[in-house]
Design a protein around this motif. Sequence first.
Motif: not given
Length: 262
Positions: A172-187
């Motif tokens: 779940s921590i690995v998932e959150r790292v990718f999720a925050i990265s995703l949100h930066i990219g989408l932003s």
Amino acid sequence: MVSTGTIIIMSIVGLIAFLLPFAFIMVLRRWFQIQWIPILIGAVTFIIFAMVLEQISHFFVLGSEMGEEIPLLRNSPWLYVLYGVLAAGVFEETGRLVAFLLMKRRYRKLDSAISYGIGHGGVEAVLLLGIGMVSAIIFSVLLNSGSSILDGLPPEATESVTGTANYMYVLSIVERVFAISLHIGLSVIVWVSVMDKGKWWFFPLAILFHALTNLTAGMFQSGLLDSIWMVYAGFIVMTAVTLWVAYMVGVKRSSHSRDDSI
């Protein structure tokens, strides 16, 4: 019963979830001017659009009583998945769009989009994983102590804690790292749609990317996919695609602009 080792792992995961936004700030400040106001705007926007407005939509579209199966999921799993992934994309990317339109006069640099993404993804990690781990720890302690507070809860509530393997908490921590990265990219992608004339179509592109990123998770939740590893594979691939597009249309563009101004 929940083992002491599992509770310790929950505690570590919860702590990391609270620290993740600050870790991203420390890493990315080497290349970007991280700004606190856009971070706060990102966090508040996520809460308003994802935790309030999107949940209101779910109430009217999916509405079911506590413990009952969602009618749309029972009658049409694919339609349930389609609604779920599009709702997440539409609400969160519209929030980004509104935020950047309001920020446009004072925060026009790419750094603002990066900062916004940290706030958006960071508060999601804190609320969903950090607070979630705190709740799981409290539940585990009450369960181990045989507290009567838990009397009457459906078996699924207990199974969600006792039936989760320890490695899933770590993942779940690995998932959150990718999720925050995703949100930066989408932003960055939505930021380009606001700042560059003729690039309005990057906004629906961000909605599409967001929806596709959630697709395998929605399929898993609805029973259309039974491999958790396929869920992570789809999520990671779409995150990589989003970051690549964000780099090409945002980061690279901004770098060229800085070079031209020298």
